[in-house]
Motif scaffolding. Structure first.
Motif: not given
Lengths: 254, 338
Positions: A21, A25, A28-29, A31, A40-41, A44-45, A47-48, A51, A55, B80, B85, B88, B92, B96
């Motif tokens: 996480v 995070h 993700s900053e 993006v 950017d893409i 994002g990928n 970061a996803l 995350i 989870r 952020t 979660l 989030k 995201l 994207q």
């Protein structure tokens, strides 16, 4: 599962969730701040993916804890002193070189660590590793390519990359530390003995850095503490931002 | 050239003959173009098209691309701080997607003979516009829901109609984009529903976001048809397929029951079903605010463009590094080959 093993596994899943996480995070900053739209893409990928890992680890931790907590309680209701992530993950975003070097260190770590976790007797952890390995292959290809280009690009990009390597190197040592909890799990075929992975990590990182014309630092300093909750000053700020909405509305659903 | 030809060419009527020839050719190209438009055939990049059509498309498509890219900022503002979660991850993934839409649309616009670098420069100098809605600030988590639901919802009304636009690459881009946008709208509505069914504070957050974003969302359809500078020609060329006012009415109609399900108050106190028209009657938009924000007086006009410029400039050394790296690699390759 014996109580001791169960407790250790809960702690282990939480640690791996924290790593995910926090790094997710940080990534993700980026993006909308990338050097061009494709990045950017890509950010994002990645970061996803992280995350998503968080989870899965937290959901498993919550299942083992069996006290009504959810994945979000693990992410949002614990303070920095309770977080057990490796310090490397919480270091700030920095410039593009700094983020890519950190990513390379983390990706190589995942590359050597996940195949071991895949062998875990714990089916859930092994399943998470199986999914994460596929993602990490792409992550590493990207961070490796970037470090090569930045290291062997212009004088400025080289300077920034070398600086990032020097600044982050001291936080990589604790990636290979073991404590009682992790030793117990390693002995029982559940967790990974990361102390055995240092050489493989060092060899792979050194070869990429050398190809990128970057000098591999001497091991002259080492900061430790992530796994005991002894963090840098960065994590508190990060969690403050991350947790503000969730904590402002206790017990609410989102 | 023999003497008689020479004499013919010097005859004053020869010049006009040439003009007639040129006109005939143009007419046939233009007729052919209009025939395609009338027959609902797509215009493709290599087809002849009137200069005005090309310019109009570049304006509209690049504005659309810029909107996707600038739109990453107000939503990115909450990545952020997303309160769970799951939220989030969803946010995201949505942001994207927007970046991906920006890419498709830049590529589609490039088929009209303009480069992405030129398009980005036009955005940064203010010569090109983006959707004015993104000049409104996102102040609470509720705004993320409101943007997904209302802003993407309004965009979908427009984009569904643009799937039938006459320019092939734009039309095909829209078909792809619409699929993802409907996921965006659902996630926004679902996020707002969670707030509306939550604690009193959460419900208040949802109402506040609805109140702030409802009218600007209506403004997204542009001025009334009678006031719209580009509408008539765009309709004739079938770049646009439905008028601003018709699309806006569709959106107003679909939003009323959605607000009812949320259990929130409708921000338009004059909203009323009109049996005869089969549509809702609504209050007038504050057009002064519309032009005010377009003309640079929104909360975020400067911030959005400066953010884009700053990120772009900060990325210069990275882009330079790629170029330098590639030059070195190619030189090495050439050396090895020699």
């Amino acid at each position: 599962m014996s109580d001791a093993i169960k407790q250790a596994t809960l702690e282990y899943a939480t640690r791996l969730g924290d790593d995910s996480v926090v790094l997710g995070h940080r990534i993700s900053e980026w993006v909308s701040y990338g050097p061009f739209l494709e990045e950017d893409i890509a950010y994002g990928n990645v970061a996803l993916d992280y995350i998503g890992r968080a989870r899965m680890y937290y959901t498993y931790a919550a299942e083992l804890a069996d006290d009504g907590r959810t994945e979000d309680d693990f992410a949002y209701m614990r303070s920095d002193r309770d977080y057990r992530n490796l310090l490397l993950m919480e270091m700030p975003r920095g410039d593009f070189a700094y983020s890519q070097v950190r990513q390379l260190f983390a990706d190589v770590y995942a590359t050597v660590m996940l195949p071991e976790l895949l062998k875990s007797k714990d089916e859930t952890l092994a399943a998470i590793a199986a999914k994460a390995i596929k993602e990490t292959k792409y992550h590493l290809r990207r961070s490796r390519d970037w470090v090569l280009r930045l290291g062997d690009g212009t004088e400025e990009s080289h300077k920034r990359t070398q600086k990032a390597v020097d600044q982050l190197w001291g936080y990589t040592h604790e990636l290979f530390d073991m404590d009682e909890t992790e030793q117990l799990l390693a002995d029982n075929g559940i967790g990974v003995d990361v102390s055995k992975l240092r050489d493989a990590w060092h060899a792979m990182v050194s070869s990429i850095l050398t190809e990128a014309t970057i000098t591999v630092p001497e091991d002259s300093w080492a900061v430790r503490g992530g796994r005991t909750g002894y963090h840098t000053e960065n994590l508190g700020h990060m969690l403050t931002e991350m947790q503000i909405v969730h904590r402002s509305h206790p017990g609410c659903q989102w | 050239m023999n003497e008689s030809t020479q004499a013919f060419r010097e005859h004053p009527e020869f010049a006009s003959l040439k003009i007639v020839e040129a006109i005939t050719m143009t007419i046939s190209q233009e007729e052919n173009f209009m025939r395609k438009i009338e027959n609902e055939e797509k215009i493709e990049p290599k087809d002849w098209m009137p200069e005005g059509y090309r310019k109009n498309l570049i304006r509209q498509m690049s504005q659309h691309a810029h909107s996707e890219v600038i739109g990453m900022q107000p939503e990115g503002n909450w990545i952020t701080r997303a309160p769970s979660l799951r939220r989030k991850a969803v946010l995201l993934s949505k942001v994207q997607d927007e970046a991906g839409h920006g890419l498709y649309l830049y590529s589609a616009t490039e088929t009209l003979g303009i480069s992405r670098a030129e398009l980005i420069e036009a955005l940064q100098t203010g010569e090109a516009k983006y959707a004015s809605i993104f000049n409104y600030p996102t102040l609470t988590w509720g705004d993320v829901g409101a943007i997904g639901w209302l802003v993407d919802g309004a965009a979908i009304c427009n984009q569904v109609s643009l799937q039938r636009t006459s320019y092939g690459p734009y039309s095909r881009g829209m078909i792809r984009i619409c699929k993802e946008e409907s996921f965006h709208q659902r996630q926004g509505y679902e996020a707002l529903l969670a707030l509306a069914k939550g604690s009193p504070e959460q419900k208040q957050m949802a109402q506040d976001s609805l109140d702030r974003f409802y009218w600007p969302a209506l403004m997204m359809f542009g001025p009334h048809d009678s006031e719209s500078a580009h509408s008539a020609k765009s309709m004739e060329w079938k770049i646009k397929r439905e008028t601003n006012d018709d699309l806006r009415q569709k959106f107003i109609d679909q939003t009323v029951p959605q607000i009812e399900v949320l259990g929130l108050e409708h921000p338009d106190k004059e909203i009323k079903w009109n049996e005869e028209r089969g549509h809702y009657d609504s209050g007038e938009i504050d057009w002064e605010e519309f032009y005010n924000v377009i003309n640079g007086n929104g909360h975020c006009n400067r911030q959005r463009v400066e953010h884009h410029i700053d990120a772009h400039e900060e990325g210069t050394w990275v882009r330079d590094a790629i170029t330098a790296y590639n030059v070195k690699k190619n030189a090495k390759k050439a050396q090895n080959a020699a």
